[in-house]
Design a protein around this motif. Sequence first.
Motif, PDB file in Angstrom:
ATOM      1  N   ALA A   1       4.320  10.139  -6.578  1.00  0.00           N
ATOM      2  CA  ALA A   1       5.370  10.457  -7.549  1.00  0.00           C
ATOM      3  C   ALA A   1       4.751  10.931  -8.860  1.00  0.00           C
ATOM      4  O   ALA A   1       5.228  11.885  -9.481  1.00  0.00           O
ATOM      5  N   ALA A   2       3.657  10.282  -9.290  1.00  0.00           N
ATOM      6  CA  ALA A   2       2.975  10.681 -10.531  1.00  0.00           C
ATOM      7  C   ALA A   2       2.405  12.087 -10.389  1.00  0.00           C
ATOM      8  O   ALA A   2       2.509  12.908 -11.302  1.00  0.00           O
ATOM      9  N   ARG A   3       1.823  12.367  -9.242  1.00  0.00           N
ATOM     10  CA  ARG A   3       1.299  13.724  -8.996  1.00  0.00           C
ATOM     11  C   ARG A   3       2.430  14.742  -9.005  1.00  0.00           C
ATOM     12  O   ARG A   3       2.288  15.832  -9.566  1.00  0.00           O
ATOM     13  N   SER A   4       3.534  14.394  -8.397  1.00  0.00           N
ATOM     14  CA  SER A   4       4.673  15.302  -8.351  1.00  0.00           C
ATOM     15  C   SER A   4       5.210  15.558  -9.750  1.00  0.00           C
ATOM     16  O   SER A   4       5.542  16.695 -10.101  1.00  0.00           O
ATOM     17  N   ARG A   5       5.296  14.489 -10.567  1.00  0.00           N
ATOM     18  CA  ARG A   5       5.780  14.663 -11.942  1.00  0.00           C
ATOM     19  C   ARG A   5       4.839  15.552 -12.740  1.00  0.00           C
ATOM     20  O   ARG A   5       5.279  16.440 -13.459  1.00  0.00           O
TER      21      ARG A   5
ATOM     22  N   ALA B   1       0.836  -1.210   0.000  1.00  0.00           N
ATOM     23  CA  ALA B   1       0.000   0.000   0.000  1.00  0.00           C
ATOM     24  C   ALA B   1       0.860   1.245   0.000  1.00  0.00           C
ATOM     25  O   ALA B   1       0.563   2.228  -0.686  1.00  0.00           O
ATOM     26  N   HIS B   2       1.953   1.203   0.751  1.00  0.00           N
ATOM     27  CA  HIS B   2       2.864   2.348   0.770  1.00  0.00           C
ATOM     28  C   HIS B   2       3.512   2.544  -0.599  1.00  0.00           C
ATOM     29  O   HIS B   2       3.699   3.671  -1.046  1.00  0.00           O
ATOM     30  N   ARG B   3       3.839   1.433  -1.268  1.00  0.00           N
ATOM     31  CA  ARG B   3       4.448   1.547  -2.595  1.00  0.00           C
ATOM     32  C   ARG B   3       3.454   2.145  -3.590  1.00  0.00           C
ATOM     33  O   ARG B   3       3.804   3.012  -4.382  1.00  0.00           O
ATOM     34  N   ARG B   4       2.192   1.682  -3.555  1.00  0.00           N
ATOM     35  CA  ARG B   4       1.178   2.225  -4.452  1.00  0.00           C
ATOM     36  C   ARG B   4       0.970   3.715  -4.188  1.00  0.00           C
ATOM     37  O   ARG B   4       0.885   4.520  -5.108  1.00  0.00           O
ATOM     38  N   ARG B   5       0.869   4.072  -2.911  1.00  0.00           N
ATOM     39  CA  ARG B   5       0.698   5.467  -2.546  1.00  0.00           C
ATOM     40  C   ARG B   5       1.913   6.276  -2.998  1.00  0.00           C
ATOM     41  O   ARG B   5       1.778   7.386  -3.514  1.00  0.00           O
ATOM     42  N   GLY B   6       3.085   5.669  -2.843  1.00  0.00           N
ATOM     43  CA  GLY B   6       4.309   6.343  -3.271  1.00  0.00           C
ATOM     44  C   GLY B   6       4.326   6.594  -4.769  1.00  0.00           C
ATOM     45  O   GLY B   6       4.744   7.646  -5.236  1.00  0.00           O
ATOM     46  N   ARG B   7       3.850   5.612  -5.570  1.00  0.00           N
ATOM     47  CA  ARG B   7       3.794   5.786  -7.027  1.00  0.00           C
ATOM     48  C   ARG B   7       2.788   6.873  -7.411  1.00  0.00           C
ATOM     49  O   ARG B   7       3.037   7.682  -8.289  1.00  0.00           O
ATOM     50  N   ARG B   8       1.625   6.882  -6.731  1.00  0.00           N
ATOM     51  CA  ARG B   8       0.630   7.925  -7.011  1.00  0.00           C
ATOM     52  C   ARG B   8       1.196   9.306  -6.680  1.00  0.00           C
ATOM     53  O   ARG B   8       1.028  10.251  -7.445  1.00  0.00           O
TER      54      ARG B   8
ATOM     55  N   ALA C   1       2.766  17.768 -11.580  1.00  0.00           N
ATOM     56  CA  ALA C   1       2.855  19.131 -11.035  1.00  0.00           C
ATOM     57  C   ALA C   1       4.117  19.818 -11.536  1.00  0.00           C
ATOM     58  O   ALA C   1       4.084  20.999 -11.903  1.00  0.00           O
ATOM     59  N   LEU C   2       5.221  19.079 -11.583  1.00  0.00           N
ATOM     60  CA  LEU C   2       6.471  19.652 -12.087  1.00  0.00           C
ATOM     61  C   LEU C   2       6.348  19.995 -13.563  1.00  0.00           C
ATOM     62  O   LEU C   2       6.776  21.071 -13.999  1.00  0.00           O
ATOM     63  N   LEU C   3       5.736  19.101 -14.336  1.00  0.00           N
ATOM     64  CA  LEU C   3       5.538  19.361 -15.756  1.00  0.00           C
ATOM     65  C   LEU C   3       4.667  20.600 -15.965  1.00  0.00           C
ATOM     66  O   LEU C   3       4.968  21.452 -16.807  1.00  0.00           O
ATOM     67  N   GLU C   4       3.616  20.739 -15.203  1.00  0.00           N
ATOM     68  CA  GLU C   4       2.749  21.927 -15.302  1.00  0.00           C
ATOM     69  C   GLU C   4       3.515  23.191 -14.935  1.00  0.00           C
ATOM     70  O   GLU C   4       3.370  24.232 -15.578  1.00  0.00           O
ATOM     71  N   TYR C   5       4.350  23.099 -13.911  1.00  0.00           N
ATOM     72  CA  TYR C   5       5.152  24.255 -13.495  1.00  0.00           C
ATOM     73  C   TYR C   5       6.116  24.659 -14.610  1.00  0.00           C
ATOM     74  O   TYR C   5       6.260  25.841 -14.923  1.00  0.00           O
ATOM     75  N   VAL C   6       6.776  23.674 -15.228  1.00  0.00           N
ATOM     76  CA  VAL C   6       7.724  23.967 -16.307  1.00  0.00           C
ATOM     77  C   VAL C   6       6.997  24.593 -17.488  1.00  0.00           C
ATOM     78  O   VAL C   6       7.465  25.571 -18.070  1.00  0.00           O
ATOM     79  N   ARG C   7       5.828  24.049 -17.836  1.00  0.00           N
ATOM     80  CA  ARG C   7       5.049  24.628 -18.940  1.00  0.00           C
ATOM     81  C   ARG C   7       4.663  26.077 -18.658  1.00  0.00           C
ATOM     82  O   ARG C   7       4.773  26.937 -19.520  1.00  0.00           O
ATOM     83  N   SER C   8       4.212  26.325 -17.446  1.00  0.00           N
ATOM     84  CA  SER C   8       3.812  27.695 -17.121  1.00  0.00           C
ATOM     85  C   SER C   8       5.022  28.619 -17.071  1.00  0.00           C
ATOM     86  O   SER C   8       4.935  29.777 -17.466  1.00  0.00           O
ATOM     87  N   ALA C   9       6.167  28.093 -16.621  1.00  0.00           N
ATOM     88  CA  ALA C   9       7.382  28.914 -16.577  1.00  0.00           C
ATOM     89  C   ALA C   9       7.844  29.265 -17.982  1.00  0.00           C
ATOM     90  O   ALA C   9       8.361  30.360 -18.216  1.00  0.00           O
ATOM     91  N   LEU C  10       7.660  28.359 -18.927  1.00  0.00           N
ATOM     92  CA  LEU C  10       8.056  28.638 -20.308  1.00  0.00           C
ATOM     93  C   LEU C  10       7.131  29.655 -20.956  1.00  0.00           C
ATOM     94  O   LEU C  10       7.533  30.373 -21.854  1.00  0.00           O
TER      95      LEU C  10
END
Length: 93
Positions: free
Chosen positions: A19-23, A10-17, A25-34
């Motif tokens: 991580a996916a949210r973080s990725r 369960a911790h691994r699944r939560r960790g993957r979710r 969010a990071l992608l959205e931040y980079v797009r907005s920064a560009l």
Amino acid sequence: MSEEKRGPAAHRRRGRRDAARSRSALLEYVRSALNVPADIRNEVERRREGLETLADDAIERALRRLRIPTRKDIEPHQREIGSAVSTAEKVKP
């Protein structure tokens, strides 16, 4: 199954979710920064045009108050003077 065996998965699944949210969010931040430079450029251009309009209006009001003629006021007189000069040159012996 014991609590121990279900816990880490369960911790691994939560960790993957997470991580996916973080990725994403990071992608959205980079797009907005560009996009920021284009947004800033558009905002600067809009404000510059506004300032030019304000300056033009202020100059026009000052010239009117000082009763200084504008180019539109002077151009008809320039044409009249030009035609009068050319007529005088033709008449001159």
